[in-house]
Design an enzyme around this catalytic site. Structure first.
Site, PDB file in Angstrom:
ATOM      1  CB  THR A  47      -0.955   0.007   1.215  1.00 51.59           C
ATOM      2  OG1 THR A  47      -1.787  -1.159   1.149  1.00 51.59           O
ATOM      3  CG2 THR A  47      -1.820   1.254   1.245  1.00 51.59           C
ATOM      4  CB  CYS A  48       3.976   2.079   1.817  1.00 49.56           C
ATOM      5  SG  CYS A  48       3.391   1.591   3.460  1.00 49.56           S
TER       6      CYS A  48
END
Length: 157
Positions: A47-48
């Site tokens: 996600t980062c």
């Protein structure tokens, strides 16, 4: 846990500048400035890397056009990892700050023990800081990515 109206702690972070390690104090990064800070659990994580950091990269100019002096991404990683991640994602407009010992993260109460995933990491959040004082704070519930994104921050400026 840090709240709106709180001062940031006086600790150091680590940032590579021109290939050299620097250890700026929080005061140096935030004093007398309007700064957007966002934190991620780990560099190069899904996600980062796929959404959180790229959103800030894409909207950096619009965020800065709202009077923001700098955008800082922080993670409980070392400065070398943060620098490599920034280069891999074209994050030239973002200060990639390492909090390798988690002093900053723990001192503001945003630490979480992820166990075998990576040990102590940061909760995902974003904040607007003016002269070292938190003015806006968006903290994600565990496993979510709904309020700390770049568009939410831009909309709140």
């Amino acid at each position: 846990m840090i709240q709106v109206g709180s001062s940031l702690p006086e600790v150091t972070l680590s940032v590579l500048k021109n290939g050299k390690m620097t250890n700026p104090h929080v005061e140096e990064l935030f004093g007398g400035k309007k700064v957007v800070l966002f934190a991620v659990p780990g560099a190069f994580t899904p996600t980062c890397s796929q959404t959180h950091l790229p959103g800030y990269v894409a909207l950096a100019d619009k965020i800065k056009a709202k009077g923001v002096d700098s955008i800082i991404c922080i993670s409980v990683n070392d400065a070398f990892v943060m620098d490599a991640w920034g280069k891999a994602t074209n994050a030239e407009e973002i200060i990639m700050a390492g909090d390798g010992n988690a002093f900053f993260t723990e001192s503001i109460g945003m630490d979480v023990d992820t166990g075998e995933f990576g040990g102590v990491r940061s909760v995902r959040y974003s904040m607007l800081v003016e002269d070292g004082i938190v003015r806006k704070l968006n903290i994600e519930d565990p496993g979510n990515f709904e309020v700390s994104d770049a568009q939410t921050m831009l909309d709140s400026l």
